[in-house]
Design a protein around this motif. Sequence first.
Motif, PDB file in Angstrom:
ATOM      1  N   VAL A 191     -40.196  30.790  19.645  1.00 38.82           N
ATOM      2  CA  VAL A 191     -40.203  31.006  18.205  1.00 38.82           C
ATOM      3  C   VAL A 191     -40.426  32.490  17.946  1.00 38.82           C
ATOM      4  CG1 VAL A 191     -41.382  30.455  16.041  1.00 38.82           C
ATOM      5  CG2 VAL A 191     -41.086  28.699  17.797  1.00 38.82           C
ATOM      6  N   ARG A 192     -39.531  33.089  17.160  1.00 45.15           N
ATOM      7  CA  ARG A 192     -39.639  34.517  16.868  1.00 45.15           C
ATOM      8  C   ARG A 192     -40.049  34.776  15.431  1.00 45.15           C
ATOM      9  NH1 ARG A 192     -37.153  37.826  20.929  1.00 45.15           N
ATOM     10  NH2 ARG A 192     -36.049  36.513  22.390  1.00 45.15           N
ATOM     11  N   SER A 193     -40.090  33.744  14.635  1.00 45.52           N
ATOM     12  CA  SER A 193     -40.504  33.929  13.246  1.00 45.52           C
ATOM     13  C   SER A 193     -41.342  32.728  12.834  1.00 45.52           C
ATOM     14  CB  SER A 193     -39.282  34.061  12.338  1.00 45.52           C
ATOM     15  OG  SER A 193     -38.548  32.857  12.349  1.00 45.52           O
ATOM     16  N   SER A 194     -41.911  32.861  11.669  1.00 45.51           N
ATOM     17  CA  SER A 194     -42.771  31.812  11.157  1.00 45.51           C
ATOM     18  C   SER A 194     -42.394  31.526   9.719  1.00 45.51           C
ATOM     19  CB  SER A 194     -44.229  32.258  11.241  1.00 45.51           C
ATOM     20  OG  SER A 194     -45.050  31.314  10.604  1.00 45.51           O
ATOM     21  N   LEU A 195     -42.692  30.343   9.268  1.00 44.46           N
ATOM     22  CA  LEU A 195     -42.462  30.005   7.869  1.00 44.46           C
ATOM     23  C   LEU A 195     -43.524  30.634   6.974  1.00 44.46           C
ATOM     24  CD1 LEU A 195     -41.620  26.208   8.203  1.00 44.46           C
ATOM     25  CD2 LEU A 195     -40.033  28.068   7.752  1.00 44.46           C
TER      26      LEU A 195
END
Length: 95
Positions: free
Chosen positions: A85-89
Amino acid sequence: MPEKTLSTQIPFRYRNFDSPTGVTRETAKRLAERLGVDETQVIHLALHQLAIKILPQYEQDDGPLTAAQVRQIKKLAPTLKKKSVRSSLFEPETT
């Protein structure tokens, strides 16, 4: 038309008042009128809906897979690259 015998019929009694376990004849009549069917058909429709809700809608299988079956599935299934995962919500918290 087959003759109706006592062995193919069951007694049905309406309740004196509506409850989670039964309905009055008045309620059955109202349902029949709303659905455009007779009271007997209302009972069949209700039982059908209950059967769909409660009973399995598929044939029972042979139970859990064997270890050999799991190995064969893993062998035949395509392997996917693992990704990170490279981003987050959510925005990172700043303090």
